[in-house]
Design a protein around this motif. Structure first.
Motif, PDB file in Angstrom:
ATOM      1  N   ASN A  46     -20.961  -2.346  -2.020  1.00  0.00           N
ATOM      2  CA  ASN A  46     -19.678  -3.046  -1.955  1.00  0.00           C
ATOM      3  C   ASN A  46     -19.662  -4.269  -2.857  1.00  0.00           C
ATOM      4  OD1 ASN A  46     -18.496  -1.255  -0.155  1.00  0.00           O
ATOM      5  ND2 ASN A  46     -19.112  -2.409   1.647  1.00  0.00           N
ATOM      6  N   LYS A  47     -20.817  -4.919  -2.991  1.00  0.00           N
ATOM      7  CA  LYS A  47     -20.903  -6.115  -3.834  1.00  0.00           C
ATOM      8  C   LYS A  47     -21.045  -5.757  -5.309  1.00  0.00           C
ATOM      9  CE  LYS A  47     -23.223 -10.492  -4.447  1.00  0.00           C
ATOM     10  NZ  LYS A  47     -22.024 -11.243  -4.740  1.00  0.00           N
ATOM     11  N   TYR A  48     -21.737  -4.650  -5.594  1.00  0.00           N
ATOM     12  CA  TYR A  48     -22.016  -4.241  -6.969  1.00  0.00           C
ATOM     13  C   TYR A  48     -21.471  -2.836  -7.225  1.00  0.00           C
ATOM     14  CZ  TYR A  48     -25.345  -8.124  -6.800  1.00  0.00           C
ATOM     15  OH  TYR A  48     -25.925  -9.363  -6.664  1.00  0.00           O
ATOM     16  N   PRO A  49     -20.157  -2.692  -7.394  1.00  0.00           N
ATOM     17  CA  PRO A  49     -19.585  -1.372  -7.657  1.00  0.00           C
ATOM     18  C   PRO A  49     -20.230  -0.734  -8.898  1.00  0.00           C
ATOM     19  CG  PRO A  49     -17.847  -2.977  -7.263  1.00  0.00           C
ATOM     20  CD  PRO A  49     -19.139  -3.734  -7.374  1.00  0.00           C
ATOM     21  N   GLY A  50     -20.526   0.563  -8.810  1.00  0.00           N
ATOM     22  CA  GLY A  50     -21.152   1.275  -9.910  1.00  0.00           C
ATOM     23  C   GLY A  50     -22.670   1.268  -9.850  1.00  0.00           C
ATOM     24  N   THR A  57     -29.779  -9.689   6.796  1.00  0.00           N
ATOM     25  CA  THR A  57     -29.086  -8.601   7.473  1.00  0.00           C
ATOM     26  C   THR A  57     -29.786  -8.352   8.807  1.00  0.00           C
ATOM     27  OG1 THR A  57     -28.589  -7.650   5.300  1.00  0.00           O
ATOM     28  CG2 THR A  57     -28.280  -6.220   7.216  1.00  0.00           C
ATOM     29  N   ARG A  58     -29.022  -8.054   9.837  1.00  0.00           N
ATOM     30  CA  ARG A  58     -29.576  -7.912  11.189  1.00  0.00           C
ATOM     31  C   ARG A  58     -30.664  -6.844  11.253  1.00  0.00           C
ATOM     32  NH1 ARG A  58     -24.554  -7.500  15.154  1.00  0.00           N
ATOM     33  NH2 ARG A  58     -26.164  -6.278  16.157  1.00  0.00           N
ATOM     34  N   ASN A  59     -31.661  -7.102  12.099  1.00  0.00           N
ATOM     35  CA  ASN A  59     -32.780  -6.171  12.273  1.00  0.00           C
ATOM     36  C   ASN A  59     -32.336  -4.806  12.777  1.00  0.00           C
ATOM     37  OD1 ASN A  59     -34.949  -7.675  11.346  1.00  0.00           O
ATOM     38  ND2 ASN A  59     -35.300  -8.648  13.320  1.00  0.00           N
ATOM     39  N   ASP A  60     -31.246  -4.750  13.560  1.00  0.00           N
ATOM     40  CA  ASP A  60     -30.809  -3.456  14.093  1.00  0.00           C
ATOM     41  C   ASP A  60     -29.905  -2.693  13.120  1.00  0.00           C
ATOM     42  OD1 ASP A  60     -28.595  -5.101  14.420  1.00  0.00           O
ATOM     43  OD2 ASP A  60     -28.145  -4.420  16.449  1.00  0.00           O
ATOM     44  N   SER A  61     -29.663  -3.262  11.936  1.00  0.00           N
ATOM     45  CA  SER A  61     -28.946  -2.539  10.882  1.00  0.00           C
ATOM     46  C   SER A  61     -29.901  -1.537  10.249  1.00  0.00           C
ATOM     47  CB  SER A  61     -28.449  -3.498   9.807  1.00  0.00           C
ATOM     48  OG  SER A  61     -27.476  -4.376  10.324  1.00  0.00           O
ATOM     49  N   THR A  62     -29.335  -0.500   9.656  1.00  0.00           N
ATOM     50  CA  THR A  62     -30.152   0.530   9.012  1.00  0.00           C
ATOM     51  C   THR A  62     -30.214   0.301   7.503  1.00  0.00           C
ATOM     52  OG1 THR A  62     -28.288   2.016   8.652  1.00  0.00           O
ATOM     53  CG2 THR A  62     -29.496   2.241  10.762  1.00  0.00           C
ATOM     54  N   VAL A  63     -31.118   1.011   6.882  1.00  0.00           N
ATOM     55  CA  VAL A  63     -31.202   1.002   5.422  1.00  0.00           C
ATOM     56  C   VAL A  63     -29.850   1.427   4.844  1.00  0.00           C
ATOM     57  CG1 VAL A  63     -32.248   2.193   3.453  1.00  0.00           C
ATOM     58  CG2 VAL A  63     -33.703   1.321   5.309  1.00  0.00           C
ATOM     59  N   ALA A  64     -29.230   2.443   5.412  1.00  0.00           N
ATOM     60  CA  ALA A  64     -27.921   2.906   4.928  1.00  0.00           C
ATOM     61  C   ALA A  64     -26.877   1.795   5.010  1.00  0.00           C
ATOM     62  CB  ALA A  64     -27.461   4.133   5.706  1.00  0.00           C
ATOM     63  N   ASP A  65     -26.917   0.990   6.080  1.00  0.00           N
ATOM     64  CA  ASP A  65     -25.996  -0.147   6.202  1.00  0.00           C
ATOM     65  C   ASP A  65     -26.213  -1.137   5.059  1.00  0.00           C
ATOM     66  OD1 ASP A  65     -24.975   0.849   8.643  1.00  0.00           O
ATOM     67  OD2 ASP A  65     -26.426  -0.315   9.818  1.00  0.00           O
ATOM     68  N   PHE A  66     -27.481  -1.408   4.756  1.00  0.00           N
ATOM     69  CA  PHE A  66     -27.789  -2.348   3.682  1.00  0.00           C
ATOM     70  C   PHE A  66     -27.335  -1.795   2.333  1.00  0.00           C
ATOM     71  CE2 PHE A  66     -30.334  -4.116   0.301  1.00  0.00           C
ATOM     72  CZ  PHE A  66     -30.137  -5.478   0.510  1.00  0.00           C
ATOM     73  N   VAL A  67     -27.568  -0.512   2.092  1.00  0.00           N
ATOM     74  CA  VAL A  67     -27.160   0.110   0.830  1.00  0.00           C
ATOM     75  C   VAL A  67     -25.646  -0.003   0.665  1.00  0.00           C
ATOM     76  CG1 VAL A  67     -26.993   2.307  -0.420  1.00  0.00           C
ATOM     77  CG2 VAL A  67     -29.157   1.651   0.677  1.00  0.00           C
ATOM     78  N   LYS A  68     -24.915   0.246   1.726  1.00  0.00           N
ATOM     79  CA  LYS A  68     -23.450   0.143   1.677  1.00  0.00           C
ATOM     80  C   LYS A  68     -23.021  -1.291   1.358  1.00  0.00           C
ATOM     81  CE  LYS A  68     -19.316   1.260   4.294  1.00  0.00           C
ATOM     82  NZ  LYS A  68     -18.771   1.860   5.509  1.00  0.00           N
ATOM     83  N   LYS A  69     -23.681  -2.251   2.001  1.00  0.00           N
ATOM     84  CA  LYS A  69     -23.398  -3.668   1.745  1.00  0.00           C
ATOM     85  C   LYS A  69     -23.627  -3.986   0.264  1.00  0.00           C
ATOM     86  CE  LYS A  69     -25.319  -8.156   3.186  1.00  0.00           C
ATOM     87  NZ  LYS A  69     -26.232  -8.798   4.147  1.00  0.00           N
ATOM     88  N   PHE A  70     -24.738  -3.498  -0.290  1.00  0.00           N
ATOM     89  CA  PHE A  70     -25.064  -3.727  -1.697  1.00  0.00           C
ATOM     90  C   PHE A  70     -24.013  -3.085  -2.601  1.00  0.00           C
ATOM     91  CE2 PHE A  70     -26.890  -2.691  -5.741  1.00  0.00           C
ATOM     92  CZ  PHE A  70     -27.586  -3.839  -6.091  1.00  0.00           C
ATOM     93  N   PHE A  74     -25.580  -9.918 -14.393  1.00  0.00           N
ATOM     94  CA  PHE A  74     -25.522  -9.320 -13.070  1.00  0.00           C
ATOM     95  C   PHE A  74     -25.188 -10.429 -12.083  1.00  0.00           C
ATOM     96  CE2 PHE A  74     -27.190  -6.172  -9.996  1.00  0.00           C
ATOM     97  CZ  PHE A  74     -26.767  -5.025 -10.636  1.00  0.00           C
ATOM     98  N   LYS A  75     -24.212 -10.215 -11.207  1.00  0.00           N
ATOM     99  CA  LYS A  75     -23.859 -11.242 -10.222  1.00  0.00           C
ATOM    100  C   LYS A  75     -25.061 -11.565  -9.341  1.00  0.00           C
ATOM    101  CE  LYS A  75     -20.448  -8.980  -8.394  1.00  0.00           C
ATOM    102  NZ  LYS A  75     -19.340  -8.569  -7.547  1.00  0.00           N
ATOM    103  N   GLN A  76     -25.188 -12.841  -8.971  1.00  0.00           N
ATOM    104  CA  GLN A  76     -26.268 -13.264  -8.087  1.00  0.00           C
ATOM    105  C   GLN A  76     -26.041 -12.722  -6.680  1.00  0.00           C
ATOM    106  OE1 GLN A  76     -29.402 -13.877  -7.422  1.00  0.00           O
ATOM    107  NE2 GLN A  76     -29.409 -15.682  -8.716  1.00  0.00           N
ATOM    108  N   TRP A  77     -27.130 -12.365  -6.004  1.00  0.00           N
ATOM    109  CA  TRP A  77     -27.069 -11.978  -4.595  1.00  0.00           C
ATOM    110  C   TRP A  77     -26.865 -13.262  -3.818  1.00  0.00           C
ATOM    111  CZ3 TRP A  77     -26.540  -7.619  -1.981  1.00  0.00           C
ATOM    112  CH2 TRP A  77     -26.803  -7.605  -0.627  1.00  0.00           C
ATOM    113  N   ASP A  78     -25.724 -13.374  -3.145  1.00  0.00           N
ATOM    114  CA  ASP A  78     -25.401 -14.639  -2.485  1.00  0.00           C
ATOM    115  C   ASP A  78     -25.424 -14.545  -0.973  1.00  0.00           C
ATOM    116  OD1 ASP A  78     -23.155 -13.117  -2.121  1.00  0.00           O
ATOM    117  OD2 ASP A  78     -21.785 -14.464  -3.141  1.00  0.00           O
TER     118      ASP A  78
END
Length: 94
Positions: free
Chosen positions: A59-63, A44-57, A35-39
Protein backbone atom coordinates in the motif's frame (compact mmCIF):
# COMPACT_ATOMS: atom_id res chain seq x y z
CA UNK A 1 15.21 10.19 -1.13
CA UNK A 2 16.83 7.07 0.31
CA UNK A 3 18.11 3.97 -1.38
CA UNK A 4 16.34 0.60 -1.18
CA UNK A 5 19.00 -0.79 1.18
CA UNK A 6 18.31 2.06 3.63
CA UNK A 7 14.57 1.33 3.58
CA UNK A 8 15.29 -2.36 4.24
CA UNK A 9 17.59 -1.37 7.12
CA UNK A 10 14.99 0.98 8.61
CA UNK A 11 12.39 -1.81 8.49
CA UNK A 12 14.86 -4.11 10.28
CA UNK A 13 15.44 -1.57 13.05
CA UNK A 14 11.74 -0.89 13.56
CA UNK A 15 10.21 -4.30 12.89
CA UNK A 16 12.96 -6.68 14.04
CA UNK A 17 13.10 -8.86 10.91
CA UNK A 18 14.83 -8.77 7.54
CA UNK A 19 13.06 -8.05 4.27
CA UNK A 20 13.97 -8.04 0.60
CA UNK A 21 12.15 -5.53 -1.58
CA UNK A 22 11.00 -6.94 -4.93
CA UNK A 23 9.45 -5.76 -8.17
CA UNK A 24 7.80 -8.19 -10.57
CA UNK A 25 9.12 -11.07 -8.44
CA UNK A 26 12.77 -10.01 -8.64
CA UNK A 27 14.96 -8.43 -5.96
CA UNK A 28 15.40 -4.70 -6.32
CA UNK A 29 19.03 -3.60 -6.16
CA UNK A 30 20.00 -2.06 -2.84
CA UNK A 31 21.53 0.99 -4.51
CA UNK A 32 18.29 1.94 -6.31
CA UNK A 33 17.50 5.45 -5.15
CA UNK A 34 14.50 7.79 -5.14
CA UNK A 35 12.63 5.42 -2.85
CA UNK A 36 10.29 6.86 -0.20
CA UNK A 37 11.52 6.43 3.37
CA UNK A 38 9.78 3.84 5.56
CA UNK A 39 8.07 6.10 8.06
CA UNK A 40 6.47 3.59 10.37
CA UNK A 41 6.22 5.07 13.83
CA UNK A 42 5.66 1.83 15.68
CA UNK A 43 6.22 -1.84 15.19
CA UNK A 44 3.51 -3.86 13.45
CA UNK A 45 1.57 -5.89 16.04
CA UNK A 46 2.92 -9.32 16.98
CA UNK A 47 -0.42 -10.98 16.15
CA UNK A 48 -0.30 -9.62 12.58
CA UNK A 49 0.81 -12.03 9.87
CA UNK A 50 3.52 -11.77 7.26
CA UNK A 51 0.72 -11.32 4.69
CA UNK A 52 -0.60 -8.34 6.70
CA UNK A 53 2.85 -6.76 6.65
CA UNK A 54 3.27 -7.39 2.91
CA UNK A 55 -0.08 -5.70 2.25
CA UNK A 56 0.95 -2.74 4.42
CA UNK A 57 4.20 -2.45 2.43
CA UNK A 58 2.48 -2.74 -0.95
CA UNK A 59 0.00 0.00 0.00
CA UNK A 60 2.90 2.35 0.72
CA UNK A 61 4.99 1.34 -2.30
CA UNK A 62 2.68 0.64 -5.27
CA UNK A 63 4.40 -1.51 -7.91
CA UNK A 64 6.70 -3.11 -5.34
CA UNK A 65 6.38 -6.01 -2.93
CA UNK A 66 8.50 -7.39 -0.12
CA UNK A 67 9.69 -10.80 0.99
CA UNK A 68 9.77 -11.15 4.76
CA UNK A 69 12.69 -13.36 5.71
CA UNK A 70 13.50 -15.90 8.42
CA UNK A 71 16.92 -15.45 10.06
CA UNK A 72 18.32 -18.13 7.71
CA UNK A 73 17.23 -16.07 4.66
CA UNK A 74 14.27 -18.23 3.64
CA UNK A 75 11.04 -16.44 2.79
CA UNK A 76 8.45 -16.57 5.58
CA UNK A 77 4.99 -17.95 4.77
CA UNK A 78 2.14 -15.44 4.69
CA UNK A 79 0.33 -17.02 7.64
CA UNK A 80 3.37 -16.74 9.96
CA UNK A 81 2.70 -14.44 12.93
CA UNK A 82 5.20 -11.59 13.19
CA UNK A 83 5.67 -12.24 16.92
CA UNK A 84 6.80 -15.80 16.21
CA UNK A 85 9.10 -14.56 13.45
CA UNK A 86 10.66 -11.99 15.80
CA UNK A 87 11.18 -14.76 18.36
CA UNK A 88 13.25 -16.64 15.77
CA UNK A 89 15.55 -13.61 15.40
CA UNK A 90 15.84 -13.28 19.18
CA UNK A 91 16.74 -16.97 19.52
CA UNK A 92 19.33 -16.56 16.77
CA UNK A 93 21.10 -13.83 18.81
CA UNK A 94 21.53 -16.00 21.93
Amino acid sequence: MPQVKNVEKKIWHLEGFDVAITQNGKDVRGDKSNFKQWDGQRQTRNDSTVADFVKKFENKYPGYSVNVLHPNGNIAHGSKKLGKLRDEYNEDEV
